[in-house]
Scaffold this motif. Structure first.
Motif, short mmCIF file in Angstrom:
data_model
loop_
_atom_site.label_atom_id
_atom_site.label_comp_id
_atom_site.label_asym_id
_atom_site.label_seq_id
_atom_site.Cartn_x
_atom_site.Cartn_y
_atom_site.Cartn_z
N ALA A 57 56.71 -58.12 -38.24
CA ALA A 57 57.61 -57.30 -37.49
C ALA A 57 56.71 -57.09 -36.06
O ALA A 57 56.31 -56.08 -35.82
CB ALA A 57 58.07 -55.96 -37.97
N PRO A 109 57.91 -55.62 -42.13
CA PRO A 109 57.00 -54.71 -41.44
C PRO A 109 55.40 -54.76 -42.22
O PRO A 109 55.49 -54.74 -43.44
CB PRO A 109 57.73 -53.36 -41.74
N VAL A 169 62.03 -60.50 -41.45
CA VAL A 169 61.08 -59.77 -40.99
C VAL A 169 60.33 -58.57 -41.48
O VAL A 169 61.08 -57.85 -42.17
CB VAL A 169 61.68 -59.02 -39.68
#
Ligand code: ATP
Ligand code: MG
Length: 314
Positions: free
Chosen positions: A60, A85, A83
């Motif tokens: 991310a 994090p 994506v």
């Protein structure tokens, strides 16, 4: 129209702008450029208007976003890109040695894309695709390789087709499990796109004609040999076609093979004669080397037409 899937690394690339024996000498470095062989390949497919998607994973972070924005703008379905994090988007550093050969430092295995795992979005995406393009670099991290092989087998099992570009860098050759994975892929390959000595990866033959004959006899339908600044050749049961290189100024060769493959696969899937697919692929490879940055030289149909049919009367 058949939708094309690729699975593999999405990276940013940092490029040395001078030659040198190490990154300390090859200064300055520039980037980040969107990169990753499968990402460049699929960007070229998207630019030609062929339905296509990539299964991958990024962090991310801004590096991931640079890639996702580019791919989406060029028509690539990115619904299968997770994506993550707290994880980092993959990266590659490339420099040119004094003899012009390239040295890479890859960060694939320890990046977000190296830990690609099954997701419902990814599974749904695989079901919409009828062709898979696999690149050897996608086999360089265990999680990534497992997902790539699974997608390949699902697409083949439902009657789809497979193209395979070994794209083997010396830097990834000692990946555990690479050799059996390569053999598994070749056994399913319809269209094989080697460059350099990669034609000899799966055969004991010691010349090119023998290697081609051996692979065709083992069920590969089309073989396209990429020859860098010497052009390219296509082989199938009907014979051989050559494409002479298009004269261009080479600025940055990285990404030529991926762009070439994207164009060849697009035309091949659309049912174009091999000579036509080869001509467009040869033009895509030539145009790719004229731009600095691996994905910066992917081409539209109009850009390829301009290279294949020079404007008359000026
Ligand atoms: P990479 O993996 O680094 O992207 P590759 O080894 O897979 O490259 P190349 O053979 O270098 O692929 O390039 C692919 C094709 O692009 C060639 O077969 C040719 O058609 C075209 N090409 C590459 N370099 C040049 C050049 N200098 N001039 C003209 N055409 C080129
Ligand atoms: Mg290549």
């Amino acid at each position: 129209m058949t939708k094309v899937l690729t699975v593999g690394e999405i990276l940013v690339e940092i490029v040395a702008t001078t030659r040198g024996d190490g990154f300390r000498e090859a200064q300055p470095l520039i980037g980040p450029f969107p990169s990753g062989s499968p990402a460049i390949f699929i960007d070229q497919v998207g630019k030609l208007g062929t339905p296509c998607a990539i299964l991958s994973r990024v962090g991310a972070d801004d590096f991931g976003q640079v890639n996702l924005d580019r791919l989406a703008a060029d028509g690539v379905d990115i619904s299968g890109v997770s994506v993550a994090p707290g994880e980092a988007t993959g990266s590659a550093f490339v420099r040119y040695r004094e003899d012009g050969s390239r040295a890479f430092i890859f960060n694939i295995a320890n990046s977000a894309c190296g830990r690609l795992d099954a997701t419902p979005e990814g599974d749904a995406l695989i079901d919409t695709c009828g062709h898979m393009h696999l690149m050897g670099t996608a086999l360089s991290a265990p999680g990534l390789a497992a997902r790539a092989l699974e997608a390949m087998e699902r697409i083949k099992a439902k009657g789809g087709t497979l193209s395979f570009d070994p794209n083997l860098r010396p830097e990834i050759l000692d990946t555990p499990g690479l050799r059996p994975a390569l053999d598994r892929v070749l056994a399913q390959t319809d269209l094989f796109l080697p460059s350099g000595d990669e034609i000899f990866l799966f055969t004991a033959a010691c010349d090119e004609a023998g290697a081609v004959a051996d692979l065709l006899a083992r069920g590969v339908r089309d073989i396209v040999i990429k020859r860098g600044a010497q052009g390219a050749s296509h082989f199938d049961a009907k014979g051989r076609t050559d494409a002479a290189p298009i004269a261009v100024e080479e600025i940055d060769p990285t990404g030529a093979g991926d762009s070439f493959g994207g164009a060849f696969v697009s035309f091949w899937l659309a049912g174009a004669p091999p000579a036509t697919a080869l001509a467009y692929a040869n033009a895509a490879g030539a145009r790719a080397v004229t731009k600095l940055g691996p994905m910066e030289g992917t081409s539209t149909r109009a850009e390829l037409d301009a290279l294949i049919t020079p404007v008359q009367g000026h």
